[in-house]
Design a protein around this motif. Sequence first.
Motif, mmCIF file in Angstrom:
data_model
loop_
_atom_site.group_PDB
_atom_site.id
_atom_site.type_symbol
_atom_site.label_atom_id
_atom_site.label_comp_id
_atom_site.label_asym_id
_atom_site.label_seq_id
_atom_site.Cartn_x
_atom_site.Cartn_y
_atom_site.Cartn_z
ATOM 1 N N ASN A 13 0.794 -1.238 0.000
ATOM 2 C CA ASN A 13 0.000 0.000 0.000
ATOM 3 C C ASN A 13 0.825 1.287 0.000
ATOM 4 O O ASN A 13 0.353 2.323 0.482
ATOM 5 N N GLU A 15 2.333 4.659 -1.697
ATOM 6 C CA GLU A 15 1.764 5.602 -2.668
ATOM 7 C C GLU A 15 2.634 5.580 -3.929
ATOM 8 O O GLU A 15 3.819 5.907 -3.883
ATOM 9 N N SER A 46 1.218 -1.407 -4.621
ATOM 10 C CA SER A 46 0.896 -0.057 -4.172
ATOM 11 C C SER A 46 -0.587 0.064 -3.841
ATOM 12 O O SER A 46 -1.360 -0.891 -4.002
ATOM 13 N N LYS A 47 -0.984 1.262 -3.436
ATOM 14 C CA LYS A 47 -2.404 1.557 -3.201
ATOM 15 C C LYS A 47 -3.242 1.231 -4.428
ATOM 16 O O LYS A 47 -4.388 0.828 -4.321
ATOM 17 N N GLY A 74 1.227 7.006 1.486
ATOM 18 C CA GLY A 74 0.258 5.942 1.290
ATOM 19 C C GLY A 74 -0.064 5.348 2.650
ATOM 20 O O GLY A 74 0.067 6.005 3.684
ATOM 21 N N PHE A 75 -0.440 4.088 2.664
ATOM 22 C CA PHE A 75 -0.725 3.415 3.929
ATOM 23 C C PHE A 75 0.478 2.633 4.445
ATOM 24 O O PHE A 75 0.481 2.163 5.575
#
Length: 172
Positions: A13, A15, A46-47, A74-75
């Motif tokens: 996750n 960005e 990724s996200k 991102g996360f």
Amino acid sequence: MAKGRIGILTEFNYEDLELWYPYYRLREEGFETFTIGPDKGKTYNSKYGYPCKADEGIDNVKAEDLVGLIIPGGFAPDYWRRDKRILDLVRAMNDSGKMIASICHGPWVLISAKVINGKKVTCFQAIKDDVENAGAIYSDEAVVVDGNMITSRLPKDLPDFCKAMLSHLRRQ
């Protein structure tokens, strides 16, 4: 010959733009950019589902081998801030005065590494209270440079973020 090695963290996750834009931009300038994940060779999506294979595992990376470290948003920062190995690398980079560049939710890692107190920083608006509660001085700007720490808010700020990194690295 590369001007120096710059590691960029990767994890589930991350960005997309905040990893790949600096990865290629700094490479264009002659730096050896590579990705660092919890596990070498593992692919992290990724996200938006774009894959990134970790060139190195965190256990194989030492601050003395780097001129800079980039922490995308991102996360993924929520995972990195729970990984003692990553926090140790961030602290070692900070202790040696080497560039730490963090964007979006990336300052969560700086908070957990306890290197943000007293620093002027920026970040994604949603974690403004977190950085202030950790003792940082928040500023709503495209990029903020405080010593070896470079922070930025979100993907639209990437041109300023990369310019600040390059300016810092050229002075080293």
